[in-house]
Design an enzyme around this catalytic site. Structure first.
Site, PDB file in Angstrom:
ATOM      1  N   PRO A  12       0.852  -1.200   0.000  1.00 27.31           N
ATOM      2  CA  PRO A  12       0.000   0.000   0.000  1.00 27.31           C
ATOM      3  C   PRO A  12       0.876   1.232   0.000  1.00 27.31           C
ATOM      4  O   PRO A  12       1.792   1.345   0.814  1.00 27.31           O
ATOM      5  CB  PRO A  12      -0.798  -0.138   1.300  1.00 27.31           C
ATOM      6  CG  PRO A  12       0.004  -1.050   2.172  1.00 27.31           C
ATOM      7  CD  PRO A  12       0.771  -1.955   1.267  1.00 27.31           C
ATOM      8  N   MET A  14       0.696   5.511  -0.265  1.00 30.92           N
ATOM      9  CA  MET A  14      -0.144   6.704  -0.271  1.00 30.92           C
ATOM     10  C   MET A  14       0.020   7.476  -1.579  1.00 30.92           C
ATOM     11  O   MET A  14       1.136   7.719  -2.043  1.00 30.92           O
ATOM     12  CB  MET A  14       0.212   7.611   0.906  1.00 30.92           C
ATOM     13  CG  MET A  14      -0.148   7.030   2.268  1.00 30.92           C
ATOM     14  SD  MET A  14      -1.921   6.756   2.466  1.00 30.92           S
ATOM     15  CE  MET A  14      -2.522   8.441   2.497  1.00 30.92           C
ATOM     16  N   GLN A  65      -6.304  -1.386   3.448  1.00 31.22           N
ATOM     17  CA  GLN A  65      -5.438  -1.054   4.573  1.00 31.22           C
ATOM     18  C   GLN A  65      -6.037   0.094   5.367  1.00 31.22           C
ATOM     19  O   GLN A  65      -6.374   1.150   4.811  1.00 31.22           O
ATOM     20  CB  GLN A  65      -4.021  -0.668   4.151  1.00 31.22           C
ATOM     21  CG  GLN A  65      -3.130  -0.512   5.398  1.00 31.22           C
ATOM     22  CD  GLN A  65      -1.722  -0.059   5.107  1.00 31.22           C
ATOM     23  OE1 GLN A  65      -1.518   1.055   4.637  1.00 31.22           O
ATOM     24  NE2 GLN A  65      -0.745  -0.907   5.403  1.00 31.22           N
ATOM     25  N   CYS A  95       3.738   3.232   9.031  1.00 29.46           N
ATOM     26  CA  CYS A  95       3.947   4.567   8.467  1.00 29.46           C
ATOM     27  C   CYS A  95       4.577   5.489   9.521  1.00 29.46           C
ATOM     28  O   CYS A  95       4.071   5.592  10.639  1.00 29.46           O
ATOM     29  CB  CYS A  95       2.627   5.154   7.981  1.00 29.46           C
ATOM     30  SG  CYS A  95       2.825   6.774   7.209  1.00 29.46           S
ATOM     31  N   LYS A 134       0.755  -4.803   8.964  1.00 32.51           N
ATOM     32  CA  LYS A 134       2.003  -4.406   8.319  1.00 32.51           C
ATOM     33  C   LYS A 134       2.781  -3.555   9.305  1.00 32.51           C
ATOM     34  O   LYS A 134       2.270  -2.554   9.825  1.00 32.51           O
ATOM     35  CB  LYS A 134       1.747  -3.628   7.037  1.00 32.51           C
ATOM     36  CG  LYS A 134       3.016  -3.353   6.227  1.00 32.51           C
ATOM     37  CD  LYS A 134       2.698  -2.723   4.879  1.00 32.51           C
ATOM     38  CE  LYS A 134       3.952  -2.666   4.005  1.00 32.51           C
ATOM     39  NZ  LYS A 134       4.996  -1.790   4.558  1.00 32.51           N
ATOM     40  N   ASN A 206       9.259  -7.035   3.254  1.00 34.28           N
ATOM     41  CA  ASN A 206       9.085  -5.806   2.477  1.00 34.28           C
ATOM     42  C   ASN A 206      10.310  -4.917   2.707  1.00 34.28           C
ATOM     43  O   ASN A 206      10.935  -4.983   3.759  1.00 34.28           O
ATOM     44  CB  ASN A 206       7.795  -5.111   2.937  1.00 34.28           C
ATOM     45  CG  ASN A 206       7.579  -3.748   2.321  1.00 34.28           C
ATOM     46  OD1 ASN A 206       7.252  -2.793   3.017  1.00 34.28           O
ATOM     47  ND2 ASN A 206       7.756  -3.616   1.035  1.00 34.28           N
ATOM     48  N   GLY A 208      13.021  -2.527  -0.102  1.00 34.21           N
ATOM     49  CA  GLY A 208      14.169  -2.588  -0.998  1.00 34.21           C
ATOM     50  C   GLY A 208      14.175  -3.731  -1.992  1.00 34.21           C
ATOM     51  O   GLY A 208      15.208  -4.004  -2.613  1.00 34.21           O
ATOM     52  N   GLY A 228       7.380  -2.542  -3.293  1.00 33.07           N
ATOM     53  CA  GLY A 228       6.829  -1.207  -3.138  1.00 33.07           C
ATOM     54  C   GLY A 228       7.111  -0.347  -4.348  1.00 33.07           C
ATOM     55  O   GLY A 228       6.565  -0.552  -5.425  1.00 33.07           O
ATOM     56  N   ARG A 229       8.028   0.600  -4.197  1.00 29.83           N
ATOM     57  CA  ARG A 229       8.297   1.573  -5.257  1.00 29.83           C
ATOM     58  C   ARG A 229       8.754   0.914  -6.558  1.00 29.83           C
ATOM     59  O   ARG A 229       8.467   1.427  -7.646  1.00 29.83           O
ATOM     60  CB  ARG A 229       9.339   2.584  -4.771  1.00 29.83           C
ATOM     61  CG  ARG A 229       8.792   3.579  -3.762  1.00 29.83           C
ATOM     62  CD  ARG A 229       9.908   4.366  -3.103  1.00 29.83           C
ATOM     63  NE  ARG A 229      10.699   3.526  -2.204  1.00 29.83           N
ATOM     64  CZ  ARG A 229      11.917   3.831  -1.780  1.00 29.83           C
ATOM     65  NH1 ARG A 229      12.507   4.936  -2.203  1.00 29.83           N
ATOM     66  NH2 ARG A 229      12.556   3.035  -0.941  1.00 29.83           N
TER      67      ARG A 229
END
Length: 333
Positions: A12, A14, A65, A95, A134, A206, A208, A228-229
Site C-alpha cells: 500500500p 499513499m 489497509q 507509516c 504491516k 518488504n 528494498g 513497493g516503489r
C-alpha cells in the site's frame, strides 16, 4: 491458513495505489496481491465511502489497509470494508509520518503492542475475512530482537496470523518519511529469524526488493515478498515475477498489449468525468528500460493533463511503442 497466500504482493502506497493504479497492475499480474492506500478508520466511517473504498471487481485479490488506534472505530471501518467486498483488512503499523504519529497510529504503535492486539482482536470479531498487520522491525532505539518478538507474539495471540514486515526500523524523530524509506539500514536477516522462530505464522518481507531475483532469494526464508516503489516505477517487473513465481510455462502479455487492455477501462472512467491524467500517471513506468521509453513518457506528460484529453493520447502512445518494438525486433534479428 495458506502460508503462500501473499507469495507476491504490492505494498500500500499513499497517493499511488489508488483504484486506477490497482486496475492497471492487475492487467500485468493476475495473482499479485494488491492493497489500497492507507485509509483512516474515521475517513471510512464519516467520509465518501464510494470514493474512498470503491474498486473494480477485476482487482481481486485486493485488501483494504486501515490506519487508526481505536478498536471500536477500526472494527466499524473493517465491517464497512468487508461490506464493500475487500477480502482482507490490513492494519498499518508502519507509516512514520508526523501526521500519522499525531493521530496515534502507524509506526508509533510498535511501542504499544497491547493496544495493537486490542485493535486486531476487535477487528477480527467484526469481520469474517482475515485481519493482517504491516509493521516495521522496530522504532527509534528499540532493540529489534526483543521488541519485535514481543510485538509479534502479542499481536499473534490476539488472532493475527499474517504479518508484513518492512525490514527497516522507523525513526520517528529526526528523519522524514522519505528518509525513512532509505536511511535506516535494511535487516533482512532479522525477518528471516522471525519466520524461523514462528514458522506457523505467515511472514511476508518488504523493503528494498526490486527484482525477480531478489524475490526468489527471499522466498527461501519467508512466505512472501511485498514490492513497493519498484513495482510502481517499473510495473512490468510484476509480469516477470508472475511467470517466475506462479506460471513458468505461461506467456506474459507484452507492454503494448497491457496498454491496449487498459483502453476500455480508461474510456469508462473518462465517461464518468475522471481526467485522463488521473489514469495515465500510473502508466509512466510501463516501458521502463525499453527503446523510446522517454518519448513515451513525454507524450503522456505533455498531453494527458490538457483539458479534453481523451483516448487518442493512449492510442498514439500505443502506436509509437508498437513501432518501437517492431524496430527493436528487426534490429535483433
Amino acid at each position: 491458513m495458506s502460508l503462500d497466500r501473499h507469495r507476491l504482493a504490492v505494498a500500500p502506497m499513499m497517493e499511488w495505489t489508488d483504484r486506477h493504479c490497482r486496475f492497471f497492475l492487475r492487467l500485468i499480474s493476475p495473482r499479485t496481491y494488491l492493497y489500497t492506500e492507507m485509509v483512516t478508520a474515521d475517513a471510512v466511517i464519516h467520509g465518501d465511502r464510494e470514493r474512498l473504498l470503491g474498486f473494480d471487481q477485476s482487482e481481486h485479490p485486493v485488501a483494504l489497509q486501515l490506519g487508526g488506534s481505536d478498536p471500536e472505530r477500526l472494527s466499524e471501518a473493517a465491517r464497512i470494508g468487508e461490506g464493500f467486498g475487500y477480502e482482507e483488512i490490513n492494519l498499518n503499523i508502519g507509516c512514520p509520518s508526523d501526521r500519522v504519529q499525531s493521530g496515534r497510529f502507524g509506526a508509533c504503535l510498535m511501542a504499544e503492542p497491547l493496544l495493537v492486539a486490542d485493535c486486531v482482536s476487535a477487528m477480527g470479531k467484526a469481520v469474517s475475512v482475515p485481519v493482517t498487520v504491516k509493521c516495521r522491525i522496530g522504532i527509534d532505539d528499540q532493540d529489534t530482537e526483543e521488541s519485535l518478538d514481543r510485538f509479534i507474539d502479542t499481536v499473534a495471540d490476539a488472532g493475527c496470523e499474517s504479518f508484513f514486515v518492512h525490514a527497516r526500523k522507523a525513526w520517528l524523530e529526526g528523519l522524514s518519511p522519505k528518509e525513512n524509506r532509505d536511511i535506516p539500514p535494511l535487516d533482512y536477516e532479522r525477518v528471516y529469524r522471525l519466520k524461523a522462530r514462528r514458522p506457523e505464522l505467515e511472514i511476508v518481507i518488504n523493503g528494498g526488493i526490486a527484482t525477480v531475483a531478489d524475490a526468489q532469494s527471499h522466498l527461501g526464508h519467508v512466505d512472501g515478498v511485498m514490492l513497493g516503489r519498484a513495482a510502481y516505477h517499473d510495473p512490468y517487473v510484476l509480469a516477470e515475477a508472475e511467470q517466475a513465481l506462479f506460471d513458468p510455462a505461461g506467456e506474459q502479455p507484452s507492454r503494448v498489449e497491457i496498454l491496449e487492455r487498459f483502453l476500455p477501462y480508461a474510456e469508462s472512467q473518462l465517461s464518468k468525468g475522471i481526467r485522463l491524467q488521473q489514469l495515465t500517471r500510473h502508466l509512466l513506468g510501463l516501458f521502463h528500460g525499453r527503446p523510446k521509453a522517454r518519448a513515451y513518457r513525454r507524450l503522456i506528460a505533455e498531453r494527458a493533463h490538457l483539458d479534453g484529453a481523451g483516448l487518442e493520447v493512449l492510442e498514439d502512445a500505443i502506436a509509437m511503442m508498437r513501432d518501437a518494438d517492431a524496430t527493436a525486433a528487426v534490429a535483433a534479428e
